[in-house]
Write a protein that holds these residues in place. Structure first.
Motif, PDB file in Angstrom:
ATOM      1  N   TRP A 156     -28.008  24.137 -37.958  1.00 52.83           N
ATOM      2  CA  TRP A 156     -27.292  25.377 -38.297  1.00 52.83           C
ATOM      3  C   TRP A 156     -28.017  26.516 -37.597  1.00 52.83           C
ATOM      4  N   ASN A 199     -21.213  28.137 -45.807  1.00 55.53           N
ATOM      5  CA  ASN A 199     -20.205  27.065 -45.695  1.00 55.53           C
ATOM      6  C   ASN A 199     -18.821  27.454 -46.206  1.00 55.53           C
ATOM      7  N   THR A 222     -15.023  28.443 -45.360  1.00 52.11           N
ATOM      8  CA  THR A 222     -14.184  28.158 -44.196  1.00 52.11           C
ATOM      9  C   THR A 222     -13.855  29.472 -43.475  1.00 52.11           C
TER      10      THR A 222
HETATM   11  C1  LIG Z   1     -19.333  22.275 -46.146  1.00 50.43           C
HETATM   12  O1  LIG Z   1     -17.960  22.207 -46.482  1.00 50.43           O
HETATM   13  C2  LIG Z   1     -17.316  21.027 -46.075  1.00 50.43           C
HETATM   14  C3  LIG Z   1     -15.849  21.111 -46.460  1.00 50.43           C
HETATM   15  O2  LIG Z   1     -15.323  22.370 -46.183  1.00 50.43           O
HETATM   16  C4  LIG Z   1     -17.976  19.830 -46.751  1.00 50.43           C
HETATM   17  O3  LIG Z   1     -17.392  18.639 -46.280  1.00 50.43           O
HETATM   18  C5  LIG Z   1     -19.470  19.821 -46.455  1.00 50.43           C
HETATM   19  O4  LIG Z   1     -20.092  18.795 -47.194  1.00 50.43           O
HETATM   20  C6  LIG Z   1     -20.084  21.143 -46.809  1.00 50.43           C
HETATM   21  N1  LIG Z   1     -21.471  21.128 -46.363  1.00 50.43           N
HETATM   22  C7  LIG Z   1     -22.453  21.580 -47.104  1.00 50.43           C
HETATM   23  C8  LIG Z   1     -23.808  21.491 -46.508  1.00 50.43           C
HETATM   24  O5  LIG Z   1     -22.290  22.051 -48.213  1.00 50.43           O
END
Ligand SMILES: *[C@@H]1O[C@H](CO)[C@@H](O)[C@H](O)[C@H]1NC(C)=O
Ligand SMILES: Cc1cc2nc3c(=O)[nH]c(=O)nc-3n(C[C@H](O)[C@H](O)[C@H](O)COP(=O)(O)OP(=O)(O)OC[C@H]3O[C@@H](n4cnc5c(N)ncnc54)[C@H](O)[C@@H]3O)c2cc1C
Ligand SMILES: *[C@@H]1O[C@H](CO)[C@@H](O)[C@H](O)[C@H]1NC(C)=O
Ligand SMILES: *[C@@H]1O[C@H](CO)[C@@H](O)[C@H](O)[C@H]1NC(C)=O
Ligand SMILES: *[C@@H]1O[C@H](CO)[C@@H](O)[C@H](O)[C@H]1NC(C)=O
Ligand SMILES: *[C@@H]1O[C@H](CO)[C@@H](O)[C@H](O)[C@H]1NC(C)=O
Ligand SMILES: *[C@@H]1O[C@H](CO)[C@@H](O)[C@H](O)[C@H]1NC(C)=O
Length: 555
Positions: A311, A353, A355
């Motif tokens: 990241w 995280n 969208t």
């Molecule tokens: C981020 O969000 C996606 C779905 O939008 C999910 O699949 C993923 O696990 C999330 N990652 C984290 C690190 O929370």
């Protein structure tokens, strides 16, 4: 010779200590008397009854649960407070301190409730909670590039309010927007601008606190020792922090982010090895966090593989980022299409995280996106882990799923600030801070024990690769495995065990400030700064810094 003298003195410490540790539990708290005391200290214009919740109030559980951020401490067996005080007025806080002292009841201060061990709302002795969420004003001056931020504000609110006024200002603090200012700034506070601007506490210029005598102090009236202590040493050992004044930092109007993942089959060992060579040496505008976890291999059902997710935040445009990464870290295989340009405030959403396209006012929500049961631990990496070591760790991680391991690179500004500048001591000489993270959904102590065990096992596996003597830890990543002061007692030696890991040489200065300003140890918790309460001979020994020298020295 030196060490045998050291051990002899250690043993004498233990002997005298056990004779003097029971004092803290001697006061038997009286619930009713405590309530009466609070009422009698209440001002008619600001009645305390309006903000008091006992287990008899119908909303007691809802108030308690509204800032529990680790479901491991949302169990029926979790010890509950005798009372919750959702302070609205300074006199409520002053009353809580006065009556807490009179009745010998432990006070837990809660701002955002994100403490990993629930230290702000759980205790093993009778206690009450002073909840600070109503103290959350944010007063920004773009003209002066400063802001006063109250302890109960959350980081998302701080970021949002800054961005509302300027698209070229920001603040270096944590990634998760629901974290509270009170605990986060008090304990250091780091985020993805750490390599450029240091920690939150490196950018704090004033503070307001209520001390053990109920006095309201600012930096000028509290003095530099206390100001130093509450900018990294944890506010809760010294008083109730009302607010911090921060210095805003400059961010470019366009920043660039990327998130790319590579699995074991995609040359992971070489990529992770290269990462360790470059992450702390890149220009300070780049922050590349790496999280290792385990995923389905996608080949055969049930087959697992290792993965690393990178990241990144770059305070600049995508052209410059791409050429920098291709030149310095070619193994990552970064492509132009991975890089996304946006404003700094949008990058806050990206990093947590959300969208793309989520409205930025989601940062004002005080409810986290997800709540789980969790355990966290930390370590400091001083030298790169060799390839063979990485192979060993990858193998163990598959056995210890779902424990994750995150690398947060140091260097840049972090390496320029002297370790004694703030209580947070982990500066030059660190390649990265590591975080062990385990999340689970199942309730119950049985499940918790299983996941705690897995986390501790990975931590044990990492011993050869991380800092030693002391094995350093990050105070904001509170970890009770590092030792605690049981039953609210005040043992200097118990305190030194966790205190030296968190604060290294700065522990001694924290102890001296604590002993001077809160000599009855009212502001205490499982990992608070202890008092110097040893016999005179031992006091002299400790003040002379010998203990610390010995602990670091000839072992
Ligand atoms: C981020 O969000 C996606 C779905 O939008 C999910 O699949 C993923 O696990 C999330 N990652 C984290 C690190 O929370
Ligand atoms: C999801 C999540 C993400 C995180 N991300 C980061 C990150 O990116 N960077 C980072 O550095 N840390 C991070 N942390 C750790 C976080 O910084 C600490 O847990 C911090 O202490 C939380 O502050 P709080 O006010 O929410 O917590 P609380 O649980 O309310 O308080 C934590 C401690 O501070 C004391 N305290 C709180 N308010 C006051 C006050 N007003 N006066 C005196 N003492 C007070 C409490 O008594 C307690 O001991 C994260 C934690 C979580 C749960
Ligand atoms: C909770 O109950 C107590 C005692 O009955 C009462 O004095 C107080 O006002 C109640 N608190 C709130 C916030 O309603
Ligand atoms: C916390 O526990 C209570 C009581 O069991 C439950 O009602 C609540 O849903 C739990 N909170 C969360 C976020 O799961
Ligand atoms: C900026 O600082 C000056 C000098 O300290 C002060 O007079 C002024 O009120 C400040 N401006 C704001 C908006 O706070
Ligand atoms: C894997 O990494 C090594 C060393 O960094 C590199 O020489 C090699 O070309 C890479 N292999 C592949 C398939 O990318
Ligand atoms: C956790 O580890 C302890 C100590 O090694 C062990 O006794 C216990 O059985 C383990 N518990 C679980 C649930 O795995």
């Amino acid at each position: 010779m030196k060490s045998s003298r050291f051990f002899a003195i250690l043993i004498s410490f233990f002997l005298t200590l056990h004779l003097s540790v029971t004092w803290a539990t001697a006061n038997n708290p009286s619930h009713k008397g405590f309530l009466e005391c609070l009422e009698s200290h209440s001002e008619p214009s600001n009645p305390i009854s309006a903000v008091l919740y006992t287990p008899a109030n119908s909303s007691y559980s809802a108030v308690l649960q509204s800032y529990i951020r680790n479901l491991r401490f949302n169990e029926s067996v979790t010890p509950k407070p005798q009372l919750i005080l959702t302070a609205l007025h300074l006199s409520h806080i002053q009353g809580a301190i006065t009556c807490g002292k009179i009745h010998g009841l432990q006070m837990k201060i809660r701002s955002g409730g994100h403490d990993y061990e629930g230290a702000s709302y759980v205790s093993d002795v009778p206690f009450f909670i002073l909840d600070m969420f109503n103290f959350r004003s944010i007063d920004i001056s773009i003209e002066n590039e400063t802001a006063w931020v109250q302890a109960g504000a959350i980081l998302g609110e701080v970021y949002y309010r800054i961005a509302e006024k300027s698209n070229v200002h920001g603040f270096p603090a944590g990634v998760c927007p629901t974290v509270g200012v009170g605990g986060h700034f008090g304990g250091g506070g780091y985020g993805n601008m750490m390599r450029k601007y240091g920690l939150s506490v490196d950018n704090i210029i004033d503070a307001q606190i209520i001390d053990v005598n109920g006095r309201i102090l600012d930096r000028a009236s509290m003095g530099e020792d206390l100001f130093w202590a509450i900018t990294g040493g944890g506010g809760s050992s010294f008083g109730v922090v009302l607010a911090y004044k921060i210095k805003l930092v400059r961010v470019s109007s366009t920043v660039t982010v990327f998130r790319v993942a590579r699995t074991y089959e995609e040359n992971l060992t070489n990529i992770v090895y290269s990462y360790q060579q470059v992450a702390d040496k890149l220009p300070e505008e780049i922050f590349i966090r790496m999280t290792l976890d385990v995923v389905d291999s996608g080949v055969r059902t049930g087959e697992k593989t290792n993965r690393a997710t990178f990241w990144t935040l770059f305070l600049g445009d995508s052209e410059k980022l791409l050429s920098l990464v291709i030149e310095t870290f070619p193994d990552l295989g970064l492509r132009r299409s991975d890089c996304i340009e946006m404003s700094w405030i949008e990058s806050v959403l990206f990093w947590t995280n959300y969208t793309a396209g989520t409205p930025v006012n989601v940062l004002l929500s005080r409810v986290p996106q997800v709540l789980t049961h969790l355990k966290r631990k930390s370590d400091y990496l001083k030298t790169p882990i060799p390839k063979q070591g990485l192979e060993f760790i990858f193998k163990r991680m598959i056995e210890l799923e779902p424990v994750m391991l995150t690398f947060n690179p140091y260097g840049g500004r972090m390496a320029e600030i002297q370790p004694s500048e703030k209580p947070f001591p982990h500066r030059a000489g660190n390649l990265a801070k590591l975080q062990y993270a385990t999340n689970w959904d199942e309730d119950g102590v049985q499940a918790a024990e299983k996941y705690l065990n897995l986390t501790r096992e990975l931590y044990a596996c990492m011993t050869p690769f991380v800092s030693k003597l002391p094995r350093e830890a990050f105070f904001n990543y509170r970890d009770h495995d590092l030792g605690i002061n049981y039953n609210g007692r005040n043992s200097y030696l118990d305190g030194a065990v966790y205190g030296i890991k968190y604060f290294k040489e700065n522990f001694n200065r924290l102890v001296k400030i604590k002993t001077k300003l809160d000599p009855d140890n009212f502001f205490r918790n499982e990992q608070s700064i202890p008092l110097l309460n040893l016999c005179p001979l031992e006091n002299e020994f400790v003040i002379g810094n010998d203990l610390i020298n010995h602990m670091f020295g000839d072992v």
